[in-house]
Design a protein around this motif. Structure first.
Motif, mmCIF file in Angstrom:
data_model
loop_
_atom_site.group_PDB
_atom_site.id
_atom_site.type_symbol
_atom_site.label_atom_id
_atom_site.label_comp_id
_atom_site.label_asym_id
_atom_site.label_seq_id
_atom_site.Cartn_x
_atom_site.Cartn_y
_atom_site.Cartn_z
ATOM 1 N N GLN A 157 47.063 -44.722 27.332
ATOM 2 C CA GLN A 157 47.686 -45.825 27.800
ATOM 3 C C GLN A 157 46.915 -46.562 29.293
ATOM 4 N N GLY A 158 45.665 -45.787 29.386
ATOM 5 C CA GLY A 158 44.888 -46.326 30.337
ATOM 6 C C GLY A 158 45.152 -46.019 31.859
ATOM 7 N N LYS A 159 45.844 -44.709 32.079
ATOM 8 C CA LYS A 159 46.255 -44.242 33.211
ATOM 9 C C LYS A 159 44.799 -43.851 33.741
ATOM 10 N N ARG A 160 44.394 -44.401 34.945
ATOM 11 C CA ARG A 160 42.944 -44.165 35.484
ATOM 12 C C ARG A 160 43.097 -42.938 36.413
ATOM 13 N N PRO A 335 49.547 -48.593 33.172
ATOM 14 C CA PRO A 335 50.335 -47.964 34.254
ATOM 15 C C PRO A 335 49.490 -47.715 35.477
ATOM 16 N N PRO A 336 49.901 -47.456 36.653
ATOM 17 C CA PRO A 336 51.343 -47.644 36.976
ATOM 18 C C PRO A 336 51.546 -49.143 36.882
ATOM 19 N N LEU A 341 55.015 -49.628 41.707
ATOM 20 C CA LEU A 341 54.211 -49.414 42.825
ATOM 21 C C LEU A 341 55.023 -50.057 44.495
ATOM 22 N N MET A 342 55.531 -51.403 43.876
ATOM 23 C CA MET A 342 56.217 -52.022 44.889
ATOM 24 C C MET A 342 57.574 -51.403 45.414
ATOM 25 N N GLU A 343 58.212 -51.031 44.331
ATOM 26 C CA GLU A 343 59.505 -50.132 44.462
ATOM 27 C C GLU A 343 59.281 -48.967 45.398
ATOM 28 N N ALA A 344 58.081 -48.342 45.273
ATOM 29 C CA ALA A 344 57.870 -46.959 45.958
ATOM 30 C C ALA A 344 57.102 -47.537 47.546
ATOM 31 N N GLY A 345 56.967 -48.725 47.705
ATOM 32 C CA GLY A 345 56.600 -49.206 49.111
ATOM 33 C C GLY A 345 54.873 -48.618 49.146
#
Length: 545
Positions: A157-160, A335-336, A341-345
């Protein structure tokens, strides 16, 4: 070095033990302090505590119940009971084999050090002899197929990850594929009758097909298997050492010859042994891991084109120059996701994510108004989601930039979109930071005001938390974040400063000053005062004249 947790509702007992005992000399590297069983359990949940020294009599959950919870949930944590003579017989009967030792109040420093040192040695001996490592390795082995599958799916899925991180994970999981290895993929699609299976039956079928794939390819290829988000079985095959890639062999190379032969054999084996038909596609070759996601997505597109909904087609092998024409944005959806990412701050990661999306736009789609608009609406939706979670409308947070977005002004060019995103992100970051900062500063001010007013009482983290209606662990954490000082250290320092002032400015007796700063036992007060200032209260008063 081990970690020690001291637990007593009498703050002066905990503070005295924490600051007067040379813990590091007996192998204790960190000392944590708790003033209730509840606070102790919070610390245990977030820190690998090796040894707990706790009193019996505490309000709420007492020391015996605390030890019971520790022995149930943290089996490797040793416990020492701090108790008085009146409680000793009861403690022996109540917990017997659940503790390592008893410490009877009052106890001399030398005896305390000797007894704790014995438990420290016991912990080290057990660690050398126990089977923790073997148990961990067994658990890892039991979960290896799932862990391997999840890692491959993440990479598809391209997770880096960095090359070093990838290599480390591959080694840890025993996957015989290394960076820069050649690979190809097999995509295996189940037919309609598989949909009638329940989840357990489907798991068995996937397991059986995976085993057949390993057996079929094992002579010439290392295989790594996962199920992707589309419920295809994906087999990554990497040639074993000695399998040539030259083009002299008829059919385009030895590895290609064996791959096509074995892919056909796998399809036949599944039909023969499992009585099921599957569609199998063999991808072009790529270089691991940098080309993995690209080869995978290209294979998906060609799979749809070549197979459609047909059921009984033979294995299809993608030609080396055959590619599906891609028109989709990639980095926006890898992903992500931005909204997560914004929800996690995680604002640094948000900025990196947006920059990578804008870079892709500039490099590949700078002339496509449709792709620019697609990014705008995705980002606008993420910004709106975060605003609404904060109880605000997006227009309230970003002001005039909201009007520009409503008029689609940012969609004209990549440059205008970049400027709009950067401006809006600054507004949102500023709002969330100020919201957090204001709440924390208010909590710190209220905490300090309460401590100053209640200093003569046995002020504790629990009493402050009850007053502010906050969880003790949360209050302790935000106080340290805002001030750089532990709350217990602040209380201790304030008591010492108040005591020093009273010694210089008044003629009160030592025991009276001790009570006024919250120490009912003058001996404790004298010991702690001397530890802090380097002299006894009496000497300090004499030298201040």
């Amino acid at each position: 070095m081990l970690k020690l947790l001291l637990v007593d509702d009498e703050m002066n007992v905990v503070e005295t033990l924490a600051v007067t005992i040379p813990w590091q000399e007996i192998g204790i590297g960190e000392v944590y302090k708790a003033f209730s069983a509840a606070e102790a359990l919070d610390i245990l949940k977030t820190n690998a505590i090796d040894l707990v020294i706790t009193d019996i009599c505490m309000p709420g959950v007492d020391g015996l119940e605390l030890i019971r919870k520790i022995t149930w949930n943290w089996k490797n944590t040793k416990c020492i009971l701090l108790t008085g003579y009146a409680e000793f017989e009861y403690a022996q009967k109540a917990i017997q084999n659940q503790i390592c030792d008893y410490l009877l109040k009052p106890i001399r420093d030398e005896e305390l050090i000797e007894r704790v040192a014995k438990v420290v040695r016991l912990i080290h001996d057990e660690r050398e002899a126990n089977e923790t490592y073997q148990r961990a390795m067994k658990a890892l082995h039991d979960h290896l197929p799932k862990l391997k599958s999840e890692l491959l799916n993440d990479m598809l899925q391209g997770k880096r990850t960095t090359r070093g991180q990838s290599a480390e994970k591959l080694t840890q999981l025993g996957i015989p594929v290394r960076p820069q290895d050649d690979f190809c993929l097999l995509l295996i699609r189940y037919k309609e009758q598989f949909a009638d299976y329940d989840p357990f039956e489907m798991s068995l079928m996937k397991f059986a097909i995976g085993n057949l794939a390993e057996e079929t390819f094992e002579e010439y290829f290392h295989v790594w298997i996962s199920q992707d988000v589309h419920e295809y079985l994906v087999v990554l095959a990497a040639p074993k050492e000695g399998l040539c890639a030259d083009e002299d062999t008829e059919g385009g190379g030895e590895r290609k010859y064996h791959m096509e032969r074995l892919a056909n054999q796998l399809q036949l084996n599944i039909e023969l042994y499992l009585k099921r038909s599957v569609s199998v596609l063999v991808s072009a070759w790529g270089r691991f891991p940098e080309e993995l996601a690209k080869v995978y997505h290209n294979s998906l597109a060609i799979f749809r084109k070549r197979f459609g909904s047909e059921k009984d087609l033979p294995v299809y092998t993608i030609g080396e120059t055959e590619t599906a024409e891609m028109h989709s944005l990639y980095r926006l959806y890898e992903p992500p996701m931005l909204v997560h990412l914004m929800e996690a701050g995680n604002w640094n990661a948000v900025e990196r994510k947006l920059e990578s999306v804008l870079e892709e736009l500039e490099q590949s789609w700078s002339e496509s108004a449709e792709h620019i608009t697609e990014v705008f609406f995705s980002v606008f939706a993420a910004f709106s989601f975060i605003a609404h979670k904060s109880g605000k409308r997006l227009a309230e947070l970003i002001g005039s930039e909201y009007a520009r977005g409503r008029e689609l002004a940012p969609c004209r060019t990549v440059q205008s979109l970049r400027a709009w995103i950067q401006a809006v992100l600054k507004h949102i970051e500023r709002y969330t930071s100020s919201e957090t900062k204001n709440a924390r500063e208010s909590a710190v001010r209220q905490t300090q005001k309460f401590v100053q007013a209640q200093l003569a009482d046995n002020v504790s983290l629990q009493s402050i938390s009850d007053y502010l209606q906050m969880h003790p662990a949360y209050l302790s954490r935000i106080y340290k974040l805002e001030t750089g000082e532990n709350l217990s250290d602040y209380i201790y320092r304030l008591k010492m400063e108040r005591a020093a002032h009273l010694l210089k400015a008044t003629t009160s007796k030592i025991y009276e000053i001790a009570v006024e700063v919250g120490y009912q036992n003058p001996n404790y007060f004298i010991k702690i005062f001397k530890k802090h200032f380097g002299s006894t209260p009496q000497d300090y008063r004499m030298n201040s004249k």
